[in-house]
Design a protein around this motif. Structure first.
Motif, PDB file in Angstrom:
ATOM      1  N   SER A 151      -7.146  -5.738  13.058  1.00  0.00           N
ATOM      2  CA  SER A 151      -6.584  -4.691  12.146  1.00  0.00           C
ATOM      3  C   SER A 151      -6.627  -4.948  10.908  1.00  0.00           C
ATOM      4  O   SER A 151      -7.186  -6.044  10.407  1.00  0.00           O
ATOM      5  CB  SER A 151      -4.869  -4.677  12.578  1.00  0.00           C
ATOM      6  N   SER A 152      -6.555  -3.919   9.946  1.00  0.00           N
ATOM      7  CA  SER A 152      -6.491  -4.134   8.577  1.00  0.00           C
ATOM      8  C   SER A 152      -5.813  -2.743   8.120  1.00  0.00           C
ATOM      9  O   SER A 152      -5.565  -1.771   8.730  1.00  0.00           O
ATOM     10  CB  SER A 152      -7.874  -3.748   8.100  1.00  0.00           C
ATOM     11  N   LEU A 153      -5.390  -3.195   6.742  1.00  0.00           N
ATOM     12  CA  LEU A 153      -4.668  -2.034   6.047  1.00  0.00           C
ATOM     13  C   LEU A 153      -5.517  -0.995   5.821  1.00  0.00           C
ATOM     14  O   LEU A 153      -4.889   0.478   6.052  1.00  0.00           O
ATOM     15  CB  LEU A 153      -4.026  -2.623   4.938  1.00  0.00           C
TER      16      LEU A 153
ATOM     17  N   ARG B  67      -1.395  -6.508  12.529  1.00  0.00           N
ATOM     18  CA  ARG B  67      -0.465  -7.126  11.823  1.00  0.00           C
ATOM     19  C   ARG B  67       0.457  -6.202  11.226  1.00  0.00           C
ATOM     20  O   ARG B  67       0.149  -4.934  11.121  1.00  0.00           O
ATOM     21  CB  ARG B  67      -1.536  -7.371  10.611  1.00  0.00           C
ATOM     22  N   SER B  68       1.614  -6.576  10.779  1.00  0.00           N
ATOM     23  CA  SER B  68       2.571  -5.515  10.140  1.00  0.00           C
ATOM     24  C   SER B  68       2.061  -4.796   9.168  1.00  0.00           C
ATOM     25  O   SER B  68       1.876  -5.217   8.423  1.00  0.00           O
ATOM     26  CB  SER B  68       3.965  -6.368  10.052  1.00  0.00           C
ATOM     27  N   GLY B  69       2.407  -3.566   9.249  1.00  0.00           N
ATOM     28  CA  GLY B  69       1.876  -2.956   8.177  1.00  0.00           C
ATOM     29  C   GLY B  69       0.441  -2.265   8.185  1.00  0.00           C
ATOM     30  O   GLY B  69      -0.142  -1.370   7.374  1.00  0.00           O
ATOM     31  N   ASP B  70      -0.595  -2.922   8.985  1.00  0.00           N
ATOM     32  CA  ASP B  70      -1.744  -2.324   9.030  1.00  0.00           C
ATOM     33  C   ASP B  70      -1.812  -1.110   9.976  1.00  0.00           C
ATOM     34  O   ASP B  70      -1.265  -1.017  10.793  1.00  0.00           O
ATOM     35  CB  ASP B  70      -2.620  -3.457   9.641  1.00  0.00           C
ATOM     36  N   LEU B  71      -2.823  -0.382   9.489  1.00  0.00           N
ATOM     37  CA  LEU B  71      -2.842   1.092   9.906  1.00  0.00           C
ATOM     38  C   LEU B  71      -4.062   1.338  10.862  1.00  0.00           C
ATOM     39  O   LEU B  71      -4.160   2.016  11.584  1.00  0.00           O
ATOM     40  CB  LEU B  71      -2.760   2.050   8.898  1.00  0.00           C
TER      41      LEU B  71
ATOM     42  N   ASP C 129       3.680   3.540  17.105  1.00  0.00           N
ATOM     43  CA  ASP C 129       4.025   2.468  16.506  1.00  0.00           C
ATOM     44  C   ASP C 129       2.953   1.455  15.944  1.00  0.00           C
ATOM     45  O   ASP C 129       3.193   0.416  15.623  1.00  0.00           O
ATOM     46  CB  ASP C 129       4.895   1.652  17.326  1.00  0.00           C
TER      47      ASP C 129
ATOM     48  N   ASN D 286      -4.283   5.038  11.720  1.00  0.00           N
ATOM     49  CA  ASN D 286      -2.787   5.786  11.774  1.00  0.00           C
ATOM     50  C   ASN D 286      -2.716   6.689  12.918  1.00  0.00           C
ATOM     51  O   ASN D 286      -2.245   7.735  12.987  1.00  0.00           O
ATOM     52  CB  ASN D 286      -2.467   6.448  10.436  1.00  0.00           C
TER      53      ASN D 286
END
Lengths: 111, 115
Positions: free
Chosen positions: B93-95, B26-30, B71, B51
């Motif tokens: 995924s998760s933030l 997801r957009s923004g998930d590291l 990315d 990350n």
């Protein structure tokens, strides 16, 4: 060791009834528990979570109960609907970077 | 739609071969996680990245490897494939890290069949 399991592999209920899905865990150090729902052909979806400093947590039509004394977790679904038919997994985390999932319980809702 | 994209959705290959499964979080998930789901089995944790760095390993075979790119997309490489590797492979995924939130967002999986 890592052991998150389910008491029953399948559960069949009538539409409108309440469902209770159970889960046993073996690691007393686990401090965070999560329930996931997996519909056929899809990835698991988060339902609700609970931390070990709580005994109960409610969501929309769902309630999770945690009994740390007997290391037992349950998911209650009120007024079960056909759309609730899925496999339900409990997962635990014990301060690590990963979630350990149980094998799952298949819930079938009969009309 | 969870926002997590996995490709390919289906893959059929032969024993001894090598495949790569791809995941866009997801957009923004590291954080990116890989899980294996075999028939009648639960979700077996394989590996996790945060990350770009490996943060946790589960029951991942030595024949398997993964990485997370700058990315943040991730790839799971499966080599010297065996019949028993046939399974659904999920990326999530998760933030944040799993200990902070158990709300992982799962893709729809890549179904691998080894013949």
């Amino acid at each position: 060791g890592e052991s998150v399991g389910l008491h029953l592999p399948t559960l069949s209920v009538q539409e409108g009834d309440n469902s209770i899905i159970n889960c046993a865990y073996s690691n007393s150090a686990s401090d965070y528990f999560i329930w996931y729902k997996q519909e056929s052909g899809k990835g698991p979806q988060f339902i609700i979570d609970i931390r070990s400093n709580m005994d109960k947590r409610q969501g929309q039509r769902v309630t999770v109960l945690l009994n740390k004394t007997v290391k037992h977790l349950s998911l209650q679904i009120a007024a079960t609907q056909p759309g609730d038919s899925a496999v339900y997994f409990c997962a635990e985390n014990f301060g690590s970077e990963k979630l350990v999932f149980g094998k799952g319980t298949k819930l079938t809702v009969n009309p | 739609d969870s926002g997590v994209t996995q490709t390919p959705k289906h893959l059929i290959t032969a024993t001894g071969q090598r495949v790569t499964l791809r995941c866009s979080p997801r957009s923004g998930d590291l954080s990116v996680y890989w899980y294996q789901q075999s028939l009648d089995q639960g979700l077996q944790f394989l590996i996790q990245y945060y990350n770009g760095e490996e943060r946790a390993k589960g029951n991942i075979l030595e024949r398997f490897s993964a990485q997370q790119f700058p990315d943040l997309h991730s790839e799971l490489n499966l080599s010297s494939l065996e019949l028993g590797d046939s399974a659904l492979y999920f990326c999530a995924s998760s933030l944040f890290l799993a200990g902070e939130t158990g709300e992982l967002f799962f893709g729809e999986g890549s179904r691998l069949t080894v013949l």
